[in-house]
Enzyme design. Structure first.
Site, PDB file in Angstrom:
ATOM      1  CG  ASN A 214       4.215  -2.835  -6.350  1.00 13.74           C
ATOM      2  OD1 ASN A 214       4.668  -3.345  -7.369  1.00 13.74           O
ATOM      3  ND2 ASN A 214       4.947  -2.156  -5.519  1.00 13.74           N
ATOM      4  CG  ASP A 283      10.589  -0.943  -6.547  1.00 12.15           C
ATOM      5  OD1 ASP A 283      10.577  -0.041  -5.688  1.00 12.15           O
ATOM      6  OD2 ASP A 283      10.469  -2.157  -6.269  1.00 12.15           O
ATOM      7  CE  LYS A 293      -6.903  -2.511 -25.977  1.00 15.54           C
ATOM      8  NZ  LYS A 293      -8.184  -3.180 -26.127  1.00 15.54           N
ATOM      9  CB  ILE A 311       7.885   8.420  -1.598  1.00 19.39           C
ATOM     10  CG1 ILE A 311       7.404   8.385  -3.050  1.00 19.39           C
ATOM     11  CG2 ILE A 311       7.175   9.517  -0.809  1.00 19.39           C
ATOM     12  CD1 ILE A 311       5.961   7.927  -3.229  1.00 19.39           C
TER      13      ILE A 311
HETATM   14  O1  C5P Z   1       9.812  -1.321  -1.931  1.00 19.08           O
HETATM   15  P1  C5P Z   1      10.626  -1.332  -0.671  1.00 19.08           P
HETATM   16  O2  C5P Z   1      10.699  -2.674  -0.025  1.00 19.08           O
HETATM   17  O3  C5P Z   1      11.944  -0.622  -0.799  1.00 19.08           O
HETATM   18  O4  C5P Z   1       9.758  -0.465   0.357  1.00 19.08           O
HETATM   19  C1  C5P Z   1      10.244  -0.133   1.642  1.00 19.08           C
HETATM   20  C2  C5P Z   1       9.601   1.140   2.083  1.00 19.08           C
HETATM   21  O5  C5P Z   1       9.909   2.211   1.187  1.00 19.08           O
HETATM   22  C3  C5P Z   1       8.088   1.123   2.199  1.00 19.08           C
HETATM   23  O6  C5P Z   1       7.770   1.836   3.371  1.00 19.08           O
HETATM   24  C4  C5P Z   1       7.616   1.860   0.961  1.00 19.08           C
HETATM   25  O7  C5P Z   1       6.418   2.552   1.210  1.00 19.08           O
HETATM   26  C5  C5P Z   1       8.748   2.828   0.696  1.00 19.08           C
HETATM   27  N1  C5P Z   1       8.963   3.132  -0.721  1.00 19.08           N
HETATM   28  C6  C5P Z   1       8.766   4.414  -1.212  1.00 19.08           C
HETATM   29  N2  C5P Z   1       9.013   4.704  -2.527  1.00 19.08           N
HETATM   30  C7  C5P Z   1       9.430   3.746  -3.367  1.00 19.08           C
HETATM   31  C8  C5P Z   1       9.632   2.425  -2.907  1.00 19.08           C
HETATM   32  C9  C5P Z   1       9.377   2.149  -1.579  1.00 19.08           C
HETATM   33  O8  C5P Z   1       8.365   5.293  -0.433  1.00 19.08           O
HETATM   34  N3  C5P Z   1       9.667   4.055  -4.640  1.00 19.08           N
END
Ligand code: C5P
Length: 409
Positions: A214, A283, A293, A311
């Site tokens: 990301n 995600d 590779k 998380i």
């Molecule tokens: O990606 P998203 O917009 O859902 O992220 C919202 C919150 O969720 C952020 O605080 C991000 O750190 C957390 N998050 C996470 N684990 C993920 C996706 C997002 O902890 N796989």
């Protein structure tokens, strides 16, 4: 609930100047401090007067400048006591090698060195000298002594020097010193609290050299860590791959993939009071990462992806979660998306901003969403945004513990 003013009330700082070329930067620092609402009292050594005049500092601070321990202004001949008792903090900028040696040995043969010895407030110094003077074992010995005595040493940085050489010994820039003073004056709102922060992107390997990630510099998460440290928290920073220096005092735990990050968070979660999830977690990840590779064959390829664990959602749905704060970077419809995200992840607080304004930038504008509604923190540097966010968190956390205490009665 949140203030746009960087420093509250008139804080009292004694600015000491010693004899180095960087003294001219102290004049700019005095101006920045005054603009920030700090009352600046200047004391100059004899040799600093060769570089900048008292009239400059007097005009910039609106206060008389003192140089003489026998100044008749002080009726009891106790200039050193009166001046040091009046200050909440002393900052010596620039601090020459000679002045550092004096401090390290407890010498008191002019007004500034005497009041530093007589002080009962913290002392910050911003060294400035030629690189060889800086590297000299005597200077390093004196600095080690000062650190041991509890003196905070700000900088120096490395770069071009007035003598024409290049290396360590340049005084920090006025804006950097202002930040250090701001950090010093932060209220200790999180004293005794443990904060776990995730920051940066995650990296999901496709093969030995390619991956999915990301767009995230980690600047906001690192700023939150710094602000939390300033306000007295114990900070664990779980960070994806970024090129930032870990804030002094934080415990840095490095993670690469989302699953690494989750494992690190699970490991560090015990006794956490506040969890702030700033990381831009990928995600999805490839179903399997190839060890070698992949060779291109001129044709297209299809990559099969599986969802990564969320998380924040995992932590927020634990039976007894810490106070959880989420971040959301949206490209449109900020209010609707942020509110939906807060509800879905069951978060007491979510901070949102527009991705196109925030990613990689030094300034940002955060909007907070909590049970009371929507609060804009205004546009400011990320460190200032982080401080405003932490102040908001501190209020909600203390409100929650008051509610919990009443619930138990
Ligand atoms: O990606 P998203 O917009 O859902 O992220 C919202 C919150 O969720 C952020 O605080 C991000 O750190 C957390 N998050 C996470 N684990 C993920 C996706 C997002 O902890 N796989």
């Amino acid at each position: 609930m949140t203030s746009d003013k960087p420093l509250s009330g008139a804080r009292r700082l004694l600015l000491g100047l010693t004899g180095g070329v960087a003294a001219y930067k102290a004049a700019e620092l005095a101006r920045l401090l005054m603009n920030d609402g700090v009352n600046v009292q200047t004391v100059m050594t004899e040799s600093s007067l060769h570089f900048v005049g008292t009239a400059t500092l007097q005009a910039l601070t609106g206060n008389p400048v003192f140089t003489d321990p026998w100044d008749p202004h002080f009726s009891n001949s106790m200039a050193h006591i009166e001046l040091s008792r009046n200050a909440e903090v002393i900052l010596v900028a620039p601090a020459t090698a000679d002045f550092i040696a004096k401090l390290a040995n407890g010498l008191a043969n002019d007004l500034l060195s005497t009041l530093c010895l007589a002080r009962d407030c913290p002392l910050l110094i911003a060294p400035a000298m030629n690189r060889q003077m800086w590297e000299h074992p005597a200077t390093q010995r004196n600095l080690a002594q000062l650190r041991g005595d509890g003196v905070t040493i700000l900088g120096p940085s490395s770069g071009a020097q007035a003598c024409g050489e290049t290396g360590m010994g340049r005084m920090l820039e006025p804006q950097e010193l202002l930040e250090a003073v701001r950090a010093f004056f932060q209220p200790r709102l999180l004293q005794g609290k443990r904060m776990l922060i995730t920051a940066g992107p995650t990296y999901e390997a496709i093969d030995a050299v390619r991956g999915i990630t990301n767009s995230s510099s980690g600047k906001m998460g690192y700023a939150v860590a710094r602000a939390a440290l300033e306000m007295g928290a114990e900070v664990v920073l779980v960070s994806g791959p970024v090129s930032l220096e870990s804030p002094a005092g934080a415990r840095l735990v490095k993670a690469t993939s989302a699953r690494d990050m989750l494992a690190a968070v699970e490991h560090e979660l015990g006794n956490t009071d506040i969890f702030v999830s700033v990381a831009a977690v990928a995600d999805y990840r490839p179903v399997s990462a190839k060890r070698q590779k992949l060779k291109k064959n001129g044709e297209g390829m299809t990559l099969e992806l599986v969802a990564n664990p969320d998380i924040l959602e995992y932590v927020a749905s634990l039976p007894r979660p810490p106070f959880c704060v989420g971040f959301a970077a949206e490209t449109e419809d900020l209010d609707r998306n942020a509110k939906a995200k807060r509800n879905k992840k069951k978060l007491p607080l979510l901070a949102a901003n527009l991705a196109q304004d925030a990613i990689g930038a030094d300034d940002s504008e955060l909007i907070l969403y909590d049970d009371d509604g929507r609060h804009s923190l205004g546009k400011a540097s990320k460190i200032e945004q982080a401080r405003r966010l932490i102040r908001h968190i501190a209020v909600l956390v203390s409100r929650r513990s008051i509610d919990a205490a009443h619930g138990h009665c």
